[in-house]
Design a protein around this motif. Sequence first.
Motif: not given
Ligand code: GTR
Length: 419
Positions: A301, A258-259, A296, A305, A308, A349, A400, A162, A262
């Motif tokens: 997904l 989050s992403r 989700e 995305f 990904w 989610w 989140h 980010w 993963k």
């Molecule tokens: C959301 C996505 C999630 C998660 C999240 C993030 O939009 O649906 O899988 O990865 O973003 O990364 O903040």
Amino acid sequence: MKIISNSGIAVALFLIGTKINSASAQGDNGWHANTITVEKLSKERPGINYSEEKVPAYNLPEIFTSHNGVKVNSVDLWNKTRRPEIIELFRKNVYGRIPETPYQKKFKIVSIDKHAMGGTATQKEVDIIIEAMGKSLTFHLTLFTPNDVKNGVPVFLLIDPWRSDTDSPHWKQKDEYWPVKEAIKRGYGMAVFNSSDLDPDNFDNFKNGIHGLLDQKIRPDDAWGTLAAWAWGASRCMDYLVTDKDVASDKVAVVGHSRAGKTSLWAGAEDTRFAMVVSNESGAGGAALARRRLGETVERLNTIFPHWFCSNYKKYNNKEDSLPVDMHMLLGLIAPRALYIDCADEDLWGDPHGSYISLYNAVPVFNLLGVNSDIPESMPPLNKQVISGRVAFHIRDGAHNLLLRDWNWFMDFADKVWK
Ligand code: GTR
């Protein structure tokens, strides 16, 4: 029919004509999704299931049965047969495969400040330069290590998609999302790299970033996606960290939210030099079981995305039961190293319960490999950390996010495992 398991071996529970109510299977004292949150989210996103009662019956693929039907019951069989099979299944069907294009790598230490943070820390800024076929790509690693420690320290490496490179590291020091000061006080190093510098987080048909540098002309259906590219970047950061004498290279944790949570799981699966993996609220495509289809889904997904995962993953849109893996197997790939999964109460989610069941079903691998772990089948209550052997879990109140409270729990776990 749904597979649940006891603390050791996965067990099938057959309830003909009866659907297991997963909510009651959590036990009375454990975390349950707040019904008001369920109602609110269900209204906001019709078509998405947030309700435990509507989770379909499913079978988890057997973690300990190899392709030729052999039951895996020894460290040797796991390491030589089953682990390689499972990692291949994830490469082929989920995250994708790293191309074999040769490349060169250089580290350039751009600056060293031995008096950072009021003299308590050393700050290093490192460029990581990848060169291939006459082109090059540079991404950036920031590292803080405490000054009052003689030997190398354990380090948390955060994968951060980010923040842009232009953000001041001094600003980052104050941020709960990357709480450097608190970590330094506790004797930990903190490293971060901006994974979007390595591969931008948008669908550009894999023209930019590291894909533009290393991909073959025609991308096969199992070519790496963006998350696998970020995980690869974490490994290149690790290549640097093992050279730095301020770092205890056998105590590096890869962390993501989050992403990027993963991604940290996949980085830890692919690169066993990471002694700990921390996956914060990683949800679908991360720790949460795909087959539960709560929150989700695979289809969602892959639609929102499309960059990904590998193209093959799209074959499982609305066909979760035909996936040859589920995420408990990904978590099993981290064993016998340390693994921390955490979730947030309002983040349905990301399916907190599905993430916990996933961890629970990965625990037998930790036990097989001799690092005894035994977490209860029911989820812990809110804000109550569970640590057993090399696995840890918490579900925090709130939304989140990656907060100082989460980091403090990660460091408590690291204290237990490493100090
Ligand atoms: C959301 C996505 C999630 C998660 C999240 C993030 O939009 O649906 O899988 O990865 O973003 O990364 O903040």
